[in-house]
Motif scaffolding. Structure first.
Motif, PDB file in Angstrom:
ATOM      1  N   VAL A   1      -1.869  -0.417  20.102  1.00  0.00           N
ATOM      2  CA  VAL A   1      -2.389  -0.629  18.750  1.00  0.00           C
ATOM      3  C   VAL A   1      -2.347  -2.127  18.473  1.00  0.00           C
ATOM      4  N   SER A   2      -3.505  -2.701  18.193  1.00  0.00           N
ATOM      5  CA  SER A   2      -3.630  -4.155  18.185  1.00  0.00           C
ATOM      6  C   SER A   2      -3.678  -4.785  16.799  1.00  0.00           C
ATOM      7  N   ARG A   3      -4.249  -4.104  15.813  1.00  0.00           N
ATOM      8  CA  ARG A   3      -4.455  -4.710  14.500  1.00  0.00           C
ATOM      9  C   ARG A   3      -4.230  -3.698  13.380  1.00  0.00           C
ATOM     10  N   LEU A   4      -3.795  -4.241  12.218  1.00  0.00           N
ATOM     11  CA  LEU A   4      -3.551  -3.443  11.020  1.00  0.00           C
ATOM     12  C   LEU A   4      -4.105  -4.197   9.818  1.00  0.00           C
ATOM     13  N   VAL A   5      -4.621  -3.459   8.835  1.00  0.00           N
ATOM     14  CA  VAL A   5      -5.064  -4.092   7.598  1.00  0.00           C
ATOM     15  C   VAL A   5      -5.042  -3.056   6.482  1.00  0.00           C
ATOM     16  N   ILE A   6      -4.678  -3.503   5.282  1.00  0.00           N
ATOM     17  CA  ILE A   6      -4.681  -2.661   4.082  1.00  0.00           C
ATOM     18  C   ILE A   6      -5.705  -3.231   3.115  1.00  0.00           C
ATOM     19  N   PRO A   7      -6.647  -2.423   2.622  1.00  0.00           N
ATOM     20  CA  PRO A   7      -7.636  -2.942   1.663  1.00  0.00           C
ATOM     21  C   PRO A   7      -6.979  -3.337   0.350  1.00  0.00           C
ATOM     22  N   HIS A   8      -7.451  -4.421  -0.239  1.00  0.00           N
ATOM     23  CA  HIS A   8      -6.867  -4.928  -1.477  1.00  0.00           C
ATOM     24  C   HIS A   8      -7.080  -3.960  -2.641  1.00  0.00           C
ATOM     25  N   GLN A   9      -8.229  -3.305  -2.672  1.00  0.00           N
ATOM     26  CA  GLN A   9      -8.575  -2.470  -3.821  1.00  0.00           C
ATOM     27  C   GLN A   9      -8.256  -0.993  -3.616  1.00  0.00           C
ATOM     28  N   ALA A  10      -7.661  -0.664  -2.482  1.00  0.00           N
ATOM     29  CA  ALA A  10      -7.268   0.724  -2.211  1.00  0.00           C
ATOM     30  C   ALA A  10      -6.037   0.683  -1.318  1.00  0.00           C
ATOM     31  N   SER A  11      -4.923   0.258  -1.911  1.00  0.00           N
ATOM     32  CA  SER A  11      -3.739  -0.077  -1.123  1.00  0.00           C
ATOM     33  C   SER A  11      -2.973   1.128  -0.596  1.00  0.00           C
ATOM     34  N   ASN A  12      -3.452   2.336  -0.863  1.00  0.00           N
ATOM     35  CA  ASN A  12      -2.827   3.522  -0.286  1.00  0.00           C
ATOM     36  C   ASN A  12      -3.385   3.831   1.105  1.00  0.00           C
ATOM     37  N   TYR A  13      -4.402   3.070   1.533  1.00  0.00           N
ATOM     38  CA  TYR A  13      -5.005   3.263   2.846  1.00  0.00           C
ATOM     39  C   TYR A  13      -4.531   2.182   3.814  1.00  0.00           C
ATOM     40  N   LEU A  14      -4.486   2.553   5.088  1.00  0.00           N
ATOM     41  CA  LEU A  14      -4.248   1.619   6.180  1.00  0.00           C
ATOM     42  C   LEU A  14      -5.335   1.835   7.223  1.00  0.00           C
ATOM     43  N   VAL A  15      -5.853   0.734   7.771  1.00  0.00           N
ATOM     44  CA  VAL A  15      -6.799   0.821   8.877  1.00  0.00           C
ATOM     45  C   VAL A  15      -6.159   0.156  10.086  1.00  0.00           C
ATOM     46  N   SER A  16      -6.239   0.826  11.227  1.00  0.00           N
ATOM     47  CA  SER A  16      -5.685   0.292  12.472  1.00  0.00           C
ATOM     48  C   SER A  16      -6.776   0.235  13.530  1.00  0.00           C
ATOM     49  N   GLY A  17      -6.588  -0.656  14.489  1.00  0.00           N
ATOM     50  CA  GLY A  17      -7.497  -0.762  15.627  1.00  0.00           C
ATOM     51  C   GLY A  17      -6.688  -0.861  16.894  1.00  0.00           C
ATOM     52  N   GLY A  18      -7.231  -0.350  18.002  1.00  0.00           N
ATOM     53  CA  GLY A  18      -6.475  -0.362  19.243  1.00  0.00           C
ATOM     54  C   GLY A  18      -7.327  -0.598  20.463  1.00  0.00           C
ATOM     55  N   SER A  19      -6.669  -0.580  21.612  1.00  0.00           N
ATOM     56  CA  SER A  19      -7.386  -0.769  22.871  1.00  0.00           C
ATOM     57  C   SER A  19      -7.919   0.549  23.421  1.00  0.00           C
TER      58      SER A  19
END
Length: 366
Positions: free
Chosen positions: A184-202
């Motif tokens: 799992v390479s990257r993580l980000v939380i949207p500013h306007q919907a902070s209950n969500y997490l988006v992840s990216g991987g190899s």
């Protein structure tokens, strides 16, 4: 000769400064004057090897850089002087900055940094000699972020795991987000919907989570319609709207998605092709999108109607600051910044090296 790529890009929260790393150089562009910041410390007290991570704190008072020279450096953004520095025993993979509640210390910002053996340390931004072990993973930590309310520290590793820990009491685990089938390479939380997490991987996927509950909501193949397992090297949400920008290694397009909070899904709406090799893309505080890599080193994009379009940066002083290197040096840097560098050790060799390093460190302290 080849153009040295820009491997990292970050903005201070006010939107005045854009900092970027090119090889082992860290440069800062003042977006108001469109001139590079002149700092003797940035020139003379910088890094001697590849810079892997670059971040600002939430108030923009400090910038932290770290990388393969095993050094963590803290910069005061009011004068761009280096106010703290620490040489760690291992290479640094990622950093994050959060609030510090410490009596007797006027600094209220904590620097968290992880080495490639999966240990995460924390200490005040004005004195990195006072660092303590905060938490550990059983494999390399690839990335970490704090939630926008600073309640959770979210970390991801080479062994497919995303861990959500309560902050600052990181020994208290809130949840795990399990679903990726590779690093799992990257993580980000949207500013306007902070209950969500988006992840990216190899594993060639982007995944949407309710991270507090540890529930996976959606899996998106990257690029759309592809069955390839590419590395997701960059994720960024616009602070103005629910737009996600993603970059995958080996592809020349920034993939843009809209987060539909009613359907709990990411919807792909545009692929921005840049022709040259991309290493990442970041949204600035003003909503502009900046793609970086090589040929061109950096491109600015702005929203025009429902789509994004390129805006020329040919007059920017940052372009003249990018160095030229030999083809061999360029290949060496591109190989180093690739996420494949996290896969060099198998798990047995990784644990053996980690144990040996801990024993050596214990002997040095005794």
């Amino acid at each position: 000769m080849e153009i040295l790529p820009i491997q990292l890009l970050s903005f201070d929260p006010s939107g005045r400064f854009m900092a970027y790393a090119s090889g082992n150089d860290v440069l800062v562009l003042d977006l108001k004057s469109n001139l590079l910041v002149v700092s003797e410390d940035l020139n003379s007290q910088g890094h001697s090897d590849l810079v892997r991570t670059l971040s600002f704190d939430s108030e923009g008072k400090f910038m932290v850089t770290a990388g393969d020279d095993k050094k963590v450096k803290v910069w005061d953004t009011s004068n761009w002087k280096c106010v703290a520095s620490r040489t760690h025993g291992k290479k640094i993979s990622t950093v994050a900055l959060g609030p510090l509640n410490s009596e007797g210390n006027e600094c209220k910002v904590q620097v968290l940094y992880s080495d490639k053996f999966g240990d995460i340390y924390g200490g005040p931004a004005n004195n990195l000699e006072k660092t303590d072990l905060s938490l550990g993973h059983c494999s390399s930590v690839c990335f970490m972020i704090l939630s926008h309310d600073n309640k959770y520290l979210i970390t991801c590793d080479r062994d497919e795991k995303i861990r959500v820990s309560n902050y600052p009491n990181t020994y208290d685990i809130e949840s795990f987000c399990l679903g990726h089938t590779s690093l799992v390479s990257r993580l980000v939380i949207p500013h306007q919907a902070s209950n969500y997490l988006v992840s990216g991987g190899s594993d060639g996927t982007i995944r949407l989570w309710d991270y507090i509950k540890g529930i996976q909501l959606q899996t998106v193949q990257v690029p759309p319609g592809s069955n390839s397992k590419c590395n997701v090297s960059s994720l960024s949400f616009s602070g103005k709207e629910l737009t996600l920008a993603a970059v995958a290694e080996g592809h020349n397009s920034v993939l843009l998605y809209k987060l539909d909070v009613e359907k709990n899904e990411l919807v792909h709406f545009q692929s921005l092709d840049f022709g040259g090799q991309l290493l990442g893309a970041q949204f600035g505080p003003d909503g502009s999108l900046y793609a970086h890599g090589r040929n061109p080193a950096i491109s600015q994009c702005q929203r025009v109607g429902e789509k994004y379009a390129n805006v020329s940066l040919s007059d920017s002083s940052l372009l003249s600051s990018v160095k030229e290197v030999s083809k061999e040096k360029l290949d060496e840097i591109l190989k180093a910044v690739s996420l494949d560098s996290f896969r060099k050790l198998d798990n047995v060799e990784f644990q053996q090296k980690k144990q040996k390093w801990k024993e050596e460190k214990k002997e040095q302290q005794s």
